[in-house]
Design an enzyme around this catalytic site. Structure first.
Site, short mmCIF file in Angstrom:
data_model
loop_
_atom_site.label_atom_id
_atom_site.label_comp_id
_atom_site.label_asym_id
_atom_site.label_seq_id
_atom_site.Cartn_x
_atom_site.Cartn_y
_atom_site.Cartn_z
N ILE A 131 0.83 -1.21 0.00
CA ILE A 131 0.00 0.00 0.00
C ILE A 131 0.86 1.26 0.00
O ILE A 131 0.56 2.24 -0.69
CB ILE A 131 -0.94 0.02 1.23
CG1 ILE A 131 -1.96 -1.14 1.16
CG2 ILE A 131 -1.67 1.36 1.33
CD1 ILE A 131 -2.99 -1.05 0.07
N GLU A 132 1.94 1.23 0.77
CA GLU A 132 2.78 2.43 0.91
C GLU A 132 3.55 2.76 -0.36
O GLU A 132 3.58 3.92 -0.78
CB GLU A 132 3.77 2.24 2.07
CG GLU A 132 3.13 2.22 3.46
CD GLU A 132 2.59 3.58 3.88
OE1 GLU A 132 2.97 4.60 3.27
OE2 GLU A 132 1.80 3.61 4.84
N THR A 133 4.19 1.76 -0.98
CA THR A 133 5.09 2.07 -2.10
C THR A 133 5.01 1.08 -3.27
O THR A 133 5.89 1.09 -4.13
CB THR A 133 6.56 2.09 -1.61
OG1 THR A 133 6.92 0.78 -1.12
CG2 THR A 133 6.76 3.11 -0.51
#
Length: 356
Positions: A131-133
């Site tokens: 989700i983050e990167t």
């Protein structure tokens, strides 16, 4: 022609070459951290003498005047519903599930060691990185030093927070002999595959590959650091995270929802797990997901709340949970499929041996 020249000048002012050594707040900051950490002022003055002013991050934190929004007329009742559908649409996708499975398989040894040491399931760590990167494919394009400097010294709602982050960032880059101007990150100055802020980097970062440095761009360190972050915030091994529940009607308004409000399940009338018994008996949160035609309601356990410590959002935590579960299911399916194929191959070979 005049307009074009004005645009070029505006762009150059907004993006390049601001000398913060002439800013009184920056002067005080340089004096304070040079004394506190024994930095040479010449080193700090050089860093702050040529800073790329970051307009977009500043605007996002309320530091620039925004144009008044035009009033939007409500043409249909359902237009204001469906926020969850819009949020999750590009986060929990077949492609990202596949990428998560591949990421776990690629770093299987590290995931196994980390899960054993910290008690955090691999799929949740992988989901956060996803989700983050997108597993390191998008770590951000904002220059971290320039972004933190802009947010620290240009008026906005979180100046003090960003001064702290700037101090920690200078410390960590100096310690690891990294050029502060070389790192790119998010619009808030978050760094690496797990998007750690500099203070989290210091407090929760783990040198898991034992090379003497905590590297938020190195999968081994990132996997362990995320697990450490969750454990330090109260993650309970082998406990539930969330489950969907049923209620009467299509829109839920009976009780307050959100990760901050806890309930004893006995007091939640006419609400029960949708898919049978749920082996969790502590207090729960009610998490409401607004879909276009109805509200989806979930119980959130303590571990759900722990995920919100990573990002202060019920939708974020739910996207992590759902992506993690889909990654886990896909891993299980692939493992069973492989085992089944191995058994079939072995059986076929034995049958041929008998026939021969």
């Amino acid at each position: 022609m005049k307009i074009a020249i004005l645009l070029v000048l505006t762009l150059s002012i907004s993006l390049y070459g601001k000398d913060y050594t002439k800013n009184e707040q920056t002067i005080d900051f340089i004096n304070a951290i040079s004394k506190k950490h024994n930095f040479k002022k010449s080193y700090l003055n050089k860093l702050f003498s040529d800073v790329s002013f970051q307009k977009k991050p500043l605007k996002l934190y309320g530091g620039l005047k925004k144009k008044p929004k035009k009033e939007i007329k409500k043409t249909k009742k359902y237009i204001w519903h469906g926020s969850w559908d819009r949020y999750v649409k590009h986060k929990v996708t077949p492609k990202r599930i596949k990428q998560g499975v591949s990421f776990i398989k690629k770093h299987e040894t590290s995931f196994n060691k980390v899960e054993k040491e910290y008690g955090v399931p691999s799929e949740y760590i992988a989901a956060i990185i996803g989700i983050e990167t997108i597993y390191g494919k998008n770590v951000g394009n904002f220059p971290v030093f320039d972004t933190l400097t802009t947010l620290a010294f240009e008026k906005n709602r979180r100046n003090e927070f960003f001064k702290e982050q700037l101090e920690e960032f200078i410390l960590l880059t100096y310690k690891d002999n990294i050029d502060p101007k070389s790192l790119k990150g998010s619009y808030a100055g978050a760094i690496g595959l797990g998007q750690f802020m500099p203070s989290s980097y210091k407090d929760y970062g783990v040198d898991f590959n034992n090379d003497g440095k905590i590297n938020m761009f190195h999968p081994q360190d990132v996997i362990a650091s995320i697990a450490n972050y969750l454990e330090q915030h109260g993650w309970e091994a082998n406990e539930e995270v969330a489950t969907r529940v049923s209620y009467e009607g299509k829109r839920f308004q009976k009780y307050e929802t959100g990760f901050r409000t806890k309930y004893d399940r006995k007091n939640l009338k006419a609400i029960k797990p949708k898919y049978g018994k749920w082996d969790y008996y502590d207090e729960v949160r009610l998490i409401k997901l607004s879909k276009r035609k109805y509200d989806e309601l979930w119980y959130g356990a303590k571990n759900f709340y722990v995920i919100t410590r990573y990002n202060n959002s019920s939708y974020y935590a739910m996207s992590i949970h759902q992506l993690a579960q889909k990654i886990k299911n896909e891993l299980y399916t692939q493992t069973n499929s492989f085992a089944s194929n191995q058994i079939n191959t072995y059986t076929s070979q034995k049958n041929r041996d008998v026939i021969d």
